[in-house]
Design a protein around this motif. Structure first.
Motif, PDB file in Angstrom:
ATOM      1  N   LEU A  61      20.935  56.555 -29.441  1.00  0.00           N
ATOM      2  CA  LEU A  61      21.817  57.265 -28.524  1.00  0.00           C
ATOM      3  C   LEU A  61      21.131  58.480 -27.914  1.00  0.00           C
ATOM      4  N   VAL A  62      20.396  59.240 -28.725  1.00  0.00           N
ATOM      5  CA  VAL A  62      19.818  60.498 -28.243  1.00  0.00           C
ATOM      6  C   VAL A  62      18.360  60.355 -27.828  1.00  0.00           C
ATOM      7  N   GLY A  63      17.802  59.152 -27.964  1.00  0.00           N
ATOM      8  CA  GLY A  63      16.375  58.959 -27.726  1.00  0.00           C
ATOM      9  C   GLY A  63      15.847  59.489 -26.414  1.00  0.00           C
ATOM     10  N   PRO A  64      16.447  59.124 -25.275  1.00  0.00           N
ATOM     11  CA  PRO A  64      15.892  59.588 -23.999  1.00  0.00           C
ATOM     12  C   PRO A  64      15.851  61.107 -23.852  1.00  0.00           C
ATOM     13  N   THR A  65      16.750  61.806 -24.537  1.00  0.00           N
ATOM     14  CA  THR A  65      16.809  63.266 -24.393  1.00  0.00           C
ATOM     15  C   THR A  65      16.043  63.991 -25.485  1.00  0.00           C
ATOM     16  N   PHE A  66      16.259  63.599 -26.727  1.00  0.00           N
ATOM     17  CA  PHE A  66      15.695  64.341 -27.855  1.00  0.00           C
ATOM     18  C   PHE A  66      14.606  63.574 -28.601  1.00  0.00           C
ATOM     19  N   GLY A  67      14.254  62.403 -28.108  1.00  0.00           N
ATOM     20  CA  GLY A  67      13.305  61.560 -28.820  1.00  0.00           C
ATOM     21  C   GLY A  67      11.995  62.222 -29.189  1.00  0.00           C
ATOM     22  N   PRO A  68      11.251  62.790 -28.233  1.00  0.00           N
ATOM     23  CA  PRO A  68       9.953  63.390 -28.572  1.00  0.00           C
ATOM     24  C   PRO A  68      10.052  64.495 -29.611  1.00  0.00           C
ATOM     25  N   GLY A  69      11.046  65.364 -29.495  1.00  0.00           N
ATOM     26  CA  GLY A  69      11.192  66.446 -30.464  1.00  0.00           C
ATOM     27  C   GLY A  69      11.518  65.927 -31.849  1.00  0.00           C
ATOM     28  N   PHE A  70      12.412  64.943 -31.918  1.00  0.00           N
ATOM     29  CA  PHE A  70      12.755  64.393 -33.218  1.00  0.00           C
ATOM     30  C   PHE A  70      11.571  63.645 -33.824  1.00  0.00           C
ATOM     31  N   ALA A  71      10.810  62.945 -33.001  1.00  0.00           N
ATOM     32  CA  ALA A  71       9.631  62.240 -33.494  1.00  0.00           C
ATOM     33  C   ALA A  71       8.638  63.220 -34.118  1.00  0.00           C
ATOM     34  N   HIS A  72       8.455  64.357 -33.491  1.00  0.00           N
ATOM     35  CA  HIS A  72       7.560  65.378 -34.052  1.00  0.00           C
ATOM     36  C   HIS A  72       8.081  65.855 -35.405  1.00  0.00           C
ATOM     37  N   TYR A  73       9.381  66.044 -35.510  1.00  0.00           N
ATOM     38  CA  TYR A  73       9.981  66.487 -36.773  1.00  0.00           C
ATOM     39  C   TYR A  73       9.748  65.452 -37.873  1.00  0.00           C
ATOM     40  N   VAL A  74       9.980  64.182 -37.572  1.00  0.00           N
ATOM     41  CA  VAL A  74       9.786  63.126 -38.565  1.00  0.00           C
ATOM     42  C   VAL A  74       8.332  63.054 -38.995  1.00  0.00           C
ATOM     43  N   ARG A  75       7.415  63.160 -38.028  1.00  0.00           N
ATOM     44  CA  ARG A  75       5.990  63.107 -38.361  1.00  0.00           C
ATOM     45  C   ARG A  75       5.613  64.210 -39.344  1.00  0.00           C
ATOM     46  N   GLU A  76       6.109  65.398 -39.118  1.00  0.00           N
ATOM     47  CA  GLU A  76       5.785  66.513 -40.006  1.00  0.00           C
ATOM     48  C   GLU A  76       6.427  66.332 -41.378  1.00  0.00           C
ATOM     49  N   ARG A  77       7.649  65.821 -41.420  1.00  0.00           N
ATOM     50  CA  ARG A  77       8.300  65.580 -42.703  1.00  0.00           C
ATOM     51  C   ARG A  77       7.538  64.537 -43.516  1.00  0.00           C
ATOM     52  N   LEU A  78       7.087  63.469 -42.869  1.00  0.00           N
ATOM     53  CA  LEU A  78       6.335  62.437 -43.564  1.00  0.00           C
ATOM     54  C   LEU A  78       5.001  62.968 -44.069  1.00  0.00           C
ATOM     55  N   ARG A  79       4.428  63.905 -43.324  1.00  0.00           N
ATOM     56  CA  ARG A  79       3.125  64.448 -43.712  1.00  0.00           C
ATOM     57  C   ARG A  79       3.228  65.380 -44.912  1.00  0.00           C
ATOM     58  N   THR A  80       4.358  66.059 -45.060  1.00  0.00           N
ATOM     59  CA  THR A  80       4.448  67.106 -46.075  1.00  0.00           C
ATOM     60  C   THR A  80       5.340  66.764 -47.262  1.00  0.00           C
ATOM     61  N   THR A  81       6.090  65.663 -47.209  1.00  0.00           N
ATOM     62  CA  THR A  81       7.014  65.333 -48.290  1.00  0.00           C
ATOM     63  C   THR A  81       6.267  64.782 -49.506  1.00  0.00           C
ATOM     64  N   ASN A  82       6.435  65.443 -50.655  1.00  0.00           N
ATOM     65  CA  ASN A  82       5.950  64.953 -51.945  1.00  0.00           C
ATOM     66  C   ASN A  82       4.468  64.602 -51.946  1.00  0.00           C
ATOM     67  N   GLN A  83       3.630  65.559 -51.550  1.00  0.00           N
ATOM     68  CA  GLN A  83       2.202  65.318 -51.519  1.00  0.00           C
ATOM     69  C   GLN A  83       1.639  64.985 -52.902  1.00  0.00           C
ATOM     70  N   ALA A  84       2.240  65.528 -53.952  1.00  0.00           N
ATOM     71  CA  ALA A  84       1.752  65.246 -55.301  1.00  0.00           C
ATOM     72  C   ALA A  84       1.806  63.754 -55.615  1.00  0.00           C
ATOM     73  N   TYR A  85       2.813  63.053 -55.056  1.00  0.00           N
ATOM     74  CA  TYR A  85       2.914  61.617 -55.304  1.00  0.00           C
ATOM     75  C   TYR A  85       1.984  60.819 -54.397  1.00  0.00           C
ATOM     76  N   LYS A  86       1.703  61.322 -53.224  1.00  0.00           N
ATOM     77  CA  LYS A  86       0.893  60.583 -52.273  1.00  0.00           C
ATOM     78  C   LYS A  86      -0.600  60.708 -52.569  1.00  0.00           C
ATOM     79  N   ARG A  87      -0.992  61.803 -53.205  1.00  0.00           N
ATOM     80  CA  ARG A  87      -2.405  62.101 -53.366  1.00  0.00           C
ATOM     81  C   ARG A  87      -3.062  61.257 -54.445  1.00  0.00           C
ATOM     82  N   TYR A  88      -2.281  60.823 -55.440  1.00  0.00           N
ATOM     83  CA  TYR A  88      -2.847  60.108 -56.568  1.00  0.00           C
ATOM     84  C   TYR A  88      -2.232  58.719 -56.685  1.00  0.00           C
ATOM     85  N   PHE A  89      -3.067  57.743 -57.052  1.00  0.00           N
ATOM     86  CA  PHE A  89      -2.584  56.380 -57.227  1.00  0.00           C
ATOM     87  C   PHE A  89      -1.739  56.293 -58.500  1.00  0.00           C
ATOM     88  N   PRO A  90      -0.494  55.797 -58.405  1.00  0.00           N
ATOM     89  CA  PRO A  90       0.407  55.758 -59.570  1.00  0.00           C
ATOM     90  C   PRO A  90       0.095  54.546 -60.453  1.00  0.00           C
TER      91      PRO A  90
END
Length: 249
Positions: free
Chosen positions: A140-169
């Protein structure tokens, strides 16, 4: 002739610069024999929200390539943790597209982001972003807010739970292996580093990220030894009988 597989994991294309090297690799893959299937194990793009207002020419260029190749060989796409709604929106572009896994006999492929059940923060983020209500709202909001929200998601994915991403479980991976049928061979990406784990005849092969050093993986069930090699060796490895140890050197 048995089905052979070329595997590409974690390219993380940013769409912020020309991605000519990656598409040259795809052009080389298009010249392989038709019995070589190609599997994308997720995170082809650093972020891909498959809705209007969130995509660009690189996404469309990749889809066009997949549609052409689908007529010649098996093309499999598994969503990574940086991709959303691709399987639902573009099922027509692939032989198979899914959010979970793909099987071919004893062979199994998955992205790998859900192996670690202890990463509860990611599980919550995944639930929020992948449910139908969020998808409808983003559409619904893609044409208006898409780029800004995409940037937010990218940053969240990059910074969420780095301790789990850095080491093989390892313990979680072995638990997953134990739950698989006997003689299973599992291929995964997500962790970016090359790892092999075995348990009671089952094997898990974690592939290196293409984004790190432009490496691919190749598996031939008739000579079951995984080859990991630079992308510029694609024809040598997949078209000619080679010593797999030499291919990896």
């Amino acid at each position: 002739m048995s089905q052979r597989w070329l595997m590409i994991a974690d390219a993380h294309l940013t769409c912020r610069k020309p991605e000519d090297e990656f598409f040259r690799m795809l052009d080389a893959a298009a010249r392989l024999p038709g019995d070589v299937g190609i599997i994308f194990l997720g995170d082809v793009f650093d972020l891909w929200i498959a809705l209007r207002g969130y995509e660009n020419d690189d996404h469309r260029r990749f889809l066009d390539w997949c549609r052409r190749e689908k007529a010649k060989r098996k093309i499999v796409f598994l969503e990574g943790n940086h991709e959303f709604y691709v399987a639902k929106t573009y099922a027509d572009a692939f032989t198979y597209a899914g959010e979970d896994m793909y099987r071919d006999g004893v062979l199994q492929w998955l992205h790998g982001d859900r192996i670690n059940k202890r990463d509860r923060g990611y599980a919550v983020l995944r639930f929020i972003l992948r449910n139908p209500l969020t998808r409808w709202f983003l559409w619904l909001v893609g044409p208006t807010f898409g780029p800004g929200f995409a940037h937010y998601v990218r940053e969240r994915l990059r910074t969420t739970n780095q301790a789990y991403k850095r080491y093989f479980p390892e313990s979680q991976a072995l638990r997953y292996l134990a739950s698989c049928p006997p003689d299973s061979v599992i291929f995964a990406g997500h962790f970016h580093d090359r790892v092999t784990k075995t348990a009671d005849g089952r094997i898990m092969e974690v592939l290196p990220a293409y984004a790190n050093a432009s490496e691919l993986a190749y598996y031939d069930p008739a000579a079951p030894e995984l080859a990991v090699f630079p992308a510029d060796r694609i024809a040598d490895v997949c078209c000619n009988p080679v010593n797999l140890e030499a291919a990896e050197s």
